[in-house]
Motif scaffolding. Structure first.
Motif, PDB file in Angstrom:
ATOM      1  N   THR A  91      49.889  45.799  40.622  1.00 32.35           N
ATOM      2  CA  THR A  91      48.660  46.349  41.068  1.00 32.35           C
ATOM      3  C   THR A  91      47.469  45.489  40.615  1.00 32.35           C
ATOM      4  O   THR A  91      47.739  44.465  39.868  1.00 32.35           O
ATOM      5  CB  THR A  91      48.252  47.835  40.274  1.00 32.35           C
ATOM      6  N   LEU A  92      46.208  45.587  41.115  1.00 29.89           N
ATOM      7  CA  LEU A  92      45.212  44.403  40.625  1.00 29.89           C
ATOM      8  C   LEU A  92      44.933  44.613  39.362  1.00 29.89           C
ATOM      9  O   LEU A  92      44.749  43.703  38.459  1.00 29.89           O
ATOM     10  CB  LEU A  92      43.955  44.845  41.571  1.00 29.89           C
ATOM     11  N   GLU A  93      44.810  46.039  38.689  1.00 30.67           N
ATOM     12  CA  GLU A  93      44.706  45.915  37.324  1.00 30.67           C
ATOM     13  C   GLU A  93      45.732  45.266  36.536  1.00 30.67           C
ATOM     14  O   GLU A  93      45.578  44.546  35.495  1.00 30.67           O
ATOM     15  CB  GLU A  93      44.719  47.558  37.103  1.00 30.67           C
ATOM     16  N   GLU A  94      47.044  45.423  36.909  1.00 26.72           N
ATOM     17  CA  GLU A  94      47.986  44.701  36.058  1.00 26.72           C
ATOM     18  C   GLU A  94      47.948  43.282  36.282  1.00 26.72           C
ATOM     19  O   GLU A  94      47.778  42.681  35.217  1.00 26.72           O
ATOM     20  CB  GLU A  94      49.490  45.147  36.734  1.00 26.72           C
ATOM     21  N   HIS A 100      41.457  39.085  31.466  1.00 31.86           N
ATOM     22  CA  HIS A 100      40.671  39.839  30.830  1.00 31.86           C
ATOM     23  C   HIS A 100      40.872  39.632  29.164  1.00 31.86           C
ATOM     24  O   HIS A 100      39.774  39.471  28.646  1.00 31.86           O
ATOM     25  CB  HIS A 100      40.424  41.450  30.990  1.00 31.86           C
ATOM     26  N   ARG A 101      41.883  39.478  28.736  1.00 30.51           N
ATOM     27  CA  ARG A 101      42.349  39.468  27.551  1.00 30.51           C
ATOM     28  C   ARG A 101      42.005  37.852  26.929  1.00 30.51           C
ATOM     29  O   ARG A 101      41.346  37.676  25.885  1.00 30.51           O
ATOM     30  CB  ARG A 101      43.507  39.891  26.999  1.00 30.51           C
ATOM     31  N   ALA A 102      42.300  36.927  27.668  1.00 25.99           N
ATOM     32  CA  ALA A 102      42.145  35.494  27.319  1.00 25.99           C
ATOM     33  C   ALA A 102      40.984  34.948  27.529  1.00 25.99           C
ATOM     34  O   ALA A 102      40.659  33.763  26.962  1.00 25.99           O
ATOM     35  CB  ALA A 102      43.415  34.823  27.774  1.00 25.99           C
ATOM     36  N   LYS A 103      40.324  35.353  28.815  1.00 22.49           N
ATOM     37  CA  LYS A 103      39.098  34.413  29.304  1.00 22.49           C
ATOM     38  C   LYS A 103      39.297  33.273  29.425  1.00 22.49           C
ATOM     39  O   LYS A 103      38.545  32.355  28.641  1.00 22.49           O
ATOM     40  CB  LYS A 103      37.967  34.883  28.396  1.00 22.49           C
ATOM     41  N   MET A 151      38.759  43.290  46.709  1.00 15.49           N
ATOM     42  CA  MET A 151      39.737  42.758  45.534  1.00 15.49           C
ATOM     43  C   MET A 151      39.204  41.525  45.129  1.00 15.49           C
ATOM     44  O   MET A 151      39.234  41.155  43.755  1.00 15.49           O
ATOM     45  CB  MET A 151      41.237  42.821  45.787  1.00 15.49           C
ATOM     46  N   LEU A 152      39.006  40.361  46.045  1.00 15.94           N
ATOM     47  CA  LEU A 152      38.766  39.273  45.837  1.00 15.94           C
ATOM     48  C   LEU A 152      37.185  39.363  45.072  1.00 15.94           C
ATOM     49  O   LEU A 152      36.977  38.734  44.032  1.00 15.94           O
ATOM     50  CB  LEU A 152      38.389  38.360  46.865  1.00 15.94           C
ATOM     51  N   GLU A 153      36.342  40.032  45.597  1.00 18.29           N
ATOM     52  CA  GLU A 153      34.985  40.323  44.997  1.00 18.29           C
ATOM     53  C   GLU A 153      35.061  40.807  43.521  1.00 18.29           C
ATOM     54  O   GLU A 153      34.321  40.348  42.489  1.00 18.29           O
ATOM     55  CB  GLU A 153      34.254  41.287  45.675  1.00 18.29           C
ATOM     56  N   THR A 154      35.894  41.791  43.350  1.00 19.41           N
ATOM     57  CA  THR A 154      36.215  42.203  42.068  1.00 19.41           C
ATOM     58  C   THR A 154      36.594  41.285  40.919  1.00 19.41           C
ATOM     59  O   THR A 154      36.097  41.210  39.877  1.00 19.41           O
ATOM     60  CB  THR A 154      37.317  43.381  41.915  1.00 19.41           C
ATOM     61  N   ILE A 155      37.704  40.276  41.436  1.00 13.33           N
ATOM     62  CA  ILE A 155      38.138  39.392  40.539  1.00 13.33           C
ATOM     63  C   ILE A 155      36.788  38.291  40.400  1.00 13.33           C
ATOM     64  O   ILE A 155      36.701  37.856  39.043  1.00 13.33           O
ATOM     65  CB  ILE A 155      39.241  38.707  41.243  1.00 13.33           C
ATOM     66  N   MET A 156      36.216  37.928  41.408  1.00 16.22           N
ATOM     67  CA  MET A 156      34.856  36.877  41.017  1.00 16.22           C
ATOM     68  C   MET A 156      33.810  37.540  40.202  1.00 16.22           C
ATOM     69  O   MET A 156      33.383  36.619  39.247  1.00 16.22           O
ATOM     70  CB  MET A 156      34.404  36.707  42.448  1.00 16.22           C
ATOM     71  N   VAL A 157      33.796  38.793  40.364  1.00 22.80           N
ATOM     72  CA  VAL A 157      32.616  39.387  39.377  1.00 22.80           C
ATOM     73  C   VAL A 157      33.228  39.422  38.102  1.00 22.80           C
ATOM     74  O   VAL A 157      32.631  39.163  36.952  1.00 22.80           O
ATOM     75  CB  VAL A 157      32.063  40.765  39.716  1.00 22.80           C
TER      76      VAL A 157
END
Length: 309
Positions: A91-94, A100-103, A151-157
């Motif tokens: 999934t996208l969350e996975e 998100h953890r490592a930035k 999904m791409l927009e979510t990742i970019m933001v």
């Protein structure tokens, strides 16, 4: 003067399975050692996935990433690039948990929904080290690898804008270049754009030099000086493609994620071996290899002191 060639090394990936090579890094220790060796051989960027240490199955567990990210950072000056693709069927969350953890300074970003087929590999081996491997590969006969515009927009933001992370835009098709252009016009991403052309994945662009030259021309028309161009081919045409990409003025990516071989029928014994080979080719072409800090400057990265590992 020609630009210096940025060498990326993708050390393990999420497609090749343990049966395919005894040299594929699986455990955090093996991934760290592989990455450090590749950096010492000349890779400026290390692209990273994690795997379950027992089975070798791709796994987006941030705790696994944090077992090797700090070690690689402490031992090298390389730019560390974390996958947002993960493994097939996630999934996208996975897929986003490690970022998100490592930035990190850089994440990969697959720029379109596609058939990502590896089912032909399932018929090439008579026995398997683990029972998950063959079904995992066979599942790609009827699997859509989703990277929708939402999904791409979510990742970019949520990754790019929130963490100051930039992207390796993985483009398996000409339409993926248009997706980069679209999001750039919307202001969600800013140049320079690291455009990574990927050839030879069943479901994407075929591994022909004609395709590479056409793809490079379209990318040049769309992005011009706003682009840092790179390309690679999976499998047996890896070094052939990288040589042409360098001649075109681009950068290159090697690693056991993309090919487990170093020559015809000969398994690569390490990621460093592939880095050494392409570095030798690049330098014999009269080109220079970029250092990690030179890559950071070219890609406008935030720096290794601003990551969370």
């Amino acid at each position: 003067m020609p630009k210096k060639v940025i060498i990326t090394c993708a050390v393990t990936g999420g497609l090749h399975t343990p049966t395919m090579s005894p040299y594929l890094p699986i455990t955090p220790d093996e991934i760290a050692e592989a990455a450090i060796g590749a950096a010492k051989a000349g890779a400026a960027i290390i692209h990273l996935h994690a795997r379950d240490p027992e089975s070798g199955r791709p796994k987006q567990d941030p705790d696994l990433f944090l077992q090797f990210l700090p070690r690689i950072k402490q031992a090298t000056g390389a730019v560390l690039n974390i996958t947002t693709g993960g493994g097939l069927g996630m999934t996208l969350e996975e897929r986003l948990r490690p970022a998100h953890r490592a930035k990190p300074e850089v994440c990969s970003l697959n720029m379109g929904t596609m058939n990502f087929c590896a089912f032909e590999l399932a018929g090439k081996y008579d026995s398997w080290k683990h029972d998950w491997e063959k079904p995992y590969l066979e599942s790609t006969r009827d699997l859509i690898y989703a990277n929708t515009y939402a999904m791409l927009e979510t990742i970019m933001v949520e990754v790019g804008q929130a963490h100051g992370t930039r992207f390796e835009f993985e483009c398996f098709d000409l339409s993926h270049l248009e997706a980069v252009r679209y999001f750039a016009a919307k202001g969600l991403i800013k140049p320079p754009f690291l455009i990574q052309g990927i050839f030879g994945v069943m479901g994407g662009m075929g591994a022909t030099i004609e395709n590479l030259i056409h793809f490079h021309g379209v990318a040049q028309r769309l992005f011009g000086s706003d682009m840092e161009f790179s390309a690679f081919a999976v499998g047996r045409r890896q070094m052939h493609f990288l040589t042409v990409a360098a001649i075109l003025g681009g950068s290159v990516r090697v690693g056991l994620e993309d090919s487990v071989y170093i020559g015809r029928g000969e398994l690569a014994t390490s990621n460093a071996q592939q880095v050494q080979k392409i570095r030798r080719i690049v330098e014999e072409l009269g080109l220079e290899v970029a250092s990690p800090d030179e890559a950071r400057a070219r890609l406008s990265l935030k720096g290794g002191d601003r990551v969370d590992f």
